[in-house]
Design a protein around this motif. Structure first.
Motif, PDB file in Angstrom:
ATOM      1  N   LEU A  59       0.966  -1.234   0.001  1.00 36.74           N
ATOM      2  CA  LEU A  59       0.022   0.089   0.111  1.00 36.74           C
ATOM      3  C   LEU A  59       0.794   1.060  -0.106  1.00 36.74           C
ATOM      4  N   PHE A  60       1.992   1.244   0.902  1.00 33.55           N
ATOM      5  CA  PHE A  60       2.770   2.282   0.846  1.00 33.55           C
ATOM      6  C   PHE A  60       3.628   2.841  -0.322  1.00 33.55           C
ATOM      7  N   SER A  61       4.106   1.469  -0.985  1.00 33.25           N
ATOM      8  CA  SER A  61       4.831   1.609  -2.313  1.00 33.25           C
ATOM      9  C   SER A  61       3.987   1.664  -3.598  1.00 33.25           C
ATOM     10  N   HIS A  62       2.720   1.595  -3.358  1.00 33.06           N
ATOM     11  CA  HIS A  62       2.064   1.573  -4.707  1.00 33.06           C
ATOM     12  C   HIS A  62       1.825   2.928  -5.708  1.00 33.06           C
ATOM     13  N   ARG A  63       2.084   4.006  -5.031  1.00 34.75           N
ATOM     14  CA  ARG A  63       2.172   5.246  -5.657  1.00 34.75           C
ATOM     15  C   ARG A  63       3.621   5.694  -6.362  1.00 34.75           C
ATOM     16  N   ARG A  64       4.512   4.814  -5.953  1.00 38.93           N
ATOM     17  CA  ARG A  64       6.002   4.860  -6.377  1.00 38.93           C
ATOM     18  C   ARG A  64       5.970   4.298  -7.950  1.00 38.93           C
ATOM     19  N   TYR A  65       5.102   3.606  -8.438  1.00 37.34           N
ATOM     20  CA  TYR A  65       4.972   2.858  -9.430  1.00 37.34           C
ATOM     21  C   TYR A  65       3.455   3.388 -10.317  1.00 37.34           C
TER      22      TYR A  65
ATOM     23  N   ALA B  37       8.630  -3.748  -7.404  1.00 44.13           N
ATOM     24  CA  ALA B  37       7.802  -3.634  -8.447  1.00 44.13           C
ATOM     25  C   ALA B  37       7.203  -4.918  -8.981  1.00 44.13           C
ATOM     26  N   MET B  38       8.164  -5.725  -9.050  1.00 45.21           N
ATOM     27  CA  MET B  38       8.015  -7.115  -9.522  1.00 45.21           C
ATOM     28  C   MET B  38       6.602  -7.639  -8.720  1.00 45.21           C
ATOM     29  N   LEU B  39       6.903  -7.674  -7.406  1.00 40.71           N
ATOM     30  CA  LEU B  39       5.844  -8.227  -6.431  1.00 40.71           C
ATOM     31  C   LEU B  39       4.371  -7.404  -6.663  1.00 40.71           C
TER      32      LEU B  39
ATOM     33  N   TYR C 121      -5.357  -6.526  -5.276  1.00 43.13           N
ATOM     34  CA  TYR C 121      -4.622  -7.728  -5.476  1.00 43.13           C
ATOM     35  C   TYR C 121      -3.652  -7.892  -4.297  1.00 43.13           C
ATOM     36  N   LEU C 122      -3.470  -6.904  -3.264  1.00 47.31           N
ATOM     37  CA  LEU C 122      -2.739  -7.360  -2.274  1.00 47.31           C
ATOM     38  C   LEU C 122      -3.356  -7.967  -1.200  1.00 47.31           C
ATOM     39  N   TRP C 123      -4.826  -8.015  -1.269  1.00 48.45           N
ATOM     40  CA  TRP C 123      -5.591  -8.732  -0.332  1.00 48.45           C
ATOM     41  C   TRP C 123      -5.095 -10.173   0.040  1.00 48.45           C
ATOM     42  N   GLN C 124      -4.957 -10.988  -1.151  1.00 50.09           N
ATOM     43  CA  GLN C 124      -4.551 -12.311  -0.995  1.00 50.09           C
ATOM     44  C   GLN C 124      -2.968 -12.488  -1.965  1.00 50.09           C
ATOM     45  N   PRO C 125      -2.087 -11.812  -1.598  1.00 45.03           N
ATOM     46  CA  PRO C 125      -0.664 -12.056  -2.262  1.00 45.03           C
ATOM     47  C   PRO C 125      -0.291 -13.643  -2.234  1.00 45.03           C
ATOM     48  N   LYS C 126       0.281 -13.699  -3.352  1.00 42.81           N
ATOM     49  CA  LYS C 126       1.238 -15.021  -3.364  1.00 42.81           C
ATOM     50  C   LYS C 126       2.345 -15.066  -2.351  1.00 42.81           C
ATOM     51  N   LEU C 127       2.243 -15.879  -1.443  1.00 44.50           N
ATOM     52  CA  LEU C 127       3.299 -15.901  -0.326  1.00 44.50           C
ATOM     53  C   LEU C 127       4.475 -16.688  -0.596  1.00 44.50           C
ATOM     54  N   ASN C 128       4.719 -17.523  -1.527  1.00 48.13           N
ATOM     55  CA  ASN C 128       5.765 -18.335  -2.041  1.00 48.13           C
ATOM     56  C   ASN C 128       6.571 -17.638  -2.987  1.00 48.13           C
ATOM     57  N   ILE C 129       6.777 -16.358  -2.901  1.00 51.88           N
ATOM     58  CA  ILE C 129       7.658 -15.696  -3.833  1.00 51.88           C
ATOM     59  C   ILE C 129       8.799 -15.275  -3.079  1.00 51.88           C
ATOM     60  N   TYR C 130       9.886 -15.557  -3.618  1.00 56.84           N
ATOM     61  CA  TYR C 130      11.242 -15.166  -2.987  1.00 56.84           C
ATOM     62  C   TYR C 130      12.223 -14.229  -3.628  1.00 56.84           C
ATOM     63  N   PHE C 131      13.095 -13.693  -3.189  1.00 53.01           N
ATOM     64  CA  PHE C 131      14.072 -12.984  -3.994  1.00 53.01           C
ATOM     65  C   PHE C 131      15.715 -13.297  -3.395  1.00 53.01           C
ATOM     66  N   VAL C 132      16.482 -13.483  -4.064  1.00 52.92           N
ATOM     67  CA  VAL C 132      17.911 -13.257  -3.673  1.00 52.92           C
ATOM     68  C   VAL C 132      18.295 -11.832  -3.473  1.00 52.92           C
ATOM     69  N   ALA C 133      19.097 -11.806  -2.265  1.00 58.56           N
ATOM     70  CA  ALA C 133      19.581 -10.523  -2.014  1.00 58.56           C
ATOM     71  C   ALA C 133      20.871 -10.738  -1.087  1.00 58.56           C
ATOM     72  N   ALA C 134      21.808  -9.625  -1.245  1.00 57.84           N
ATOM     73  CA  ALA C 134      23.171  -9.840  -0.470  1.00 57.84           C
ATOM     74  C   ALA C 134      22.679  -9.668   0.917  1.00 57.84           C
TER      75      ALA C 134
END
Length: 270
Positions: A25-31, A68-70, A89-102
């Motif tokens: 919700l907080f990041s939506h307006r960034r895109y 953005a990808m999420l 669409y954020l109400w029931q997000p896909k919860l098994n999305i992962y991202f590789v990060a340092a």
């Protein structure tokens, strides 16, 4: 979903869902507001299996790219095509999305630590640490965690391992592909470097056209393609091969830049 159910890394799924909702919700307006994200190819997302999918992309900021990808993935799964209108669409997000990060990136501050709970697979860089070049052995536990995440769901990775454009693809990504044989979806992004600071947390400039192109699955021969061949395919797929730096016609270059700048003119979406 029970209140105490956890994902494969032990994170509480209820808390994870709440976190994705709030940050989304907080990041939506960034895109879709301060800047405009143009999306192409998101219909591909809906036809993917629930697990063993690897998204490979070029990298421009630490966090804004993944966020953005999420948004795009969850919007596509809820039936939207190439848009992120209406954050329902954020109400029931896909919860098994992962991202590789340092690992050092995800530990640098409170917000990154909170974001890590949303799906980070934190790994130790073998080539870079605290701004200096290093040469360390790959931790088998890091490779194992990526494999675990692929077995459970989708994984986003940036195979160059840096936000600097046209850097070499890390061979580790090719090894993971050969080992796990995932569906590999390339994504090409642009405009994020101009929109946000390097971390992707602060808006640097408004009125920037951001773009995300989701391509069809890569054609990879898991048994016969060499590591070098897979690396080269990845370079071309995410448009980071050195050949993309070559400009054959100067007039065509300035023409395309003029057209792109015109598209970047901002119009208020609200």
């Amino acid at each position: 979903m029970g209140l105490f159910k956890k994902d494969v890394f032990g994170n509480n799924l209820f808390l994870k869902k709440m976190l994705i909702r709030v940050l989304g919700l907080f990041s939506h307006r960034r895109y879709r507001g301060f800047n405009e994200l143009q999306i192409e190819g998101s219909e591909i997302i809906r036809d993917l299996p629930d697990n063993n999918v690897l998204f490979v992309a070029n990298h421009q900021t630490y966090f804004a790219d993944v966020a953005a990808m999420l948004h795009v993935f969850n919007a596509a799964l809820s039936g939207r095509v190439d848009n992120i209108k209406d954050v329902g669409y954020l109400w029931q997000p896909k919860l098994n999305i992962y991202f590789v990060a340092a690992k050092e990136t995800m530990r640098a501050g409170l917000l990154p630590k909170i974001m890590a709970y949303g799906g980070s697979i934190s790994i130790e860089r073998t080539w870079r640490e605290k701004g200096k070049d290093v040469n360390k052995k790959v931790k088998l536990s890091d490779v194992s965690n990526i494999t675990t995440a692929l077995k459970d769901g989708w994984v986003i990775t940036f195979p160059q391992g840096t936000t600097t454009p046209f850097k070499p693809i890390r061979r580790g990504t090719a090894h993971i592909i050969r080992q796990n044989k995932p569906i590999v979806i390339p994504i090409v992004i642009d405009g994020f470097r101009r929109s946000f600071d390097k971390k992707g947390l602060l808006i640097k400039k408004r009125g920037i056209l951001q773009s995300m192109v989701i391509k069809k699955p890569m054609d990879i021969d898991y048994e016969n393609d060499t590591i070098e061949q897979i690396v080269e395919k990845l370079q071309f797929a995410i448009e980071q091969h050195p050949s993309f730096l070559k400009v054959t016609k100067e007039d065509d270059y300035f023409k395309s830049e003029k057209e792109l700048n015109k598209k970047r003119e901002f119009w208020d979406m609200y």
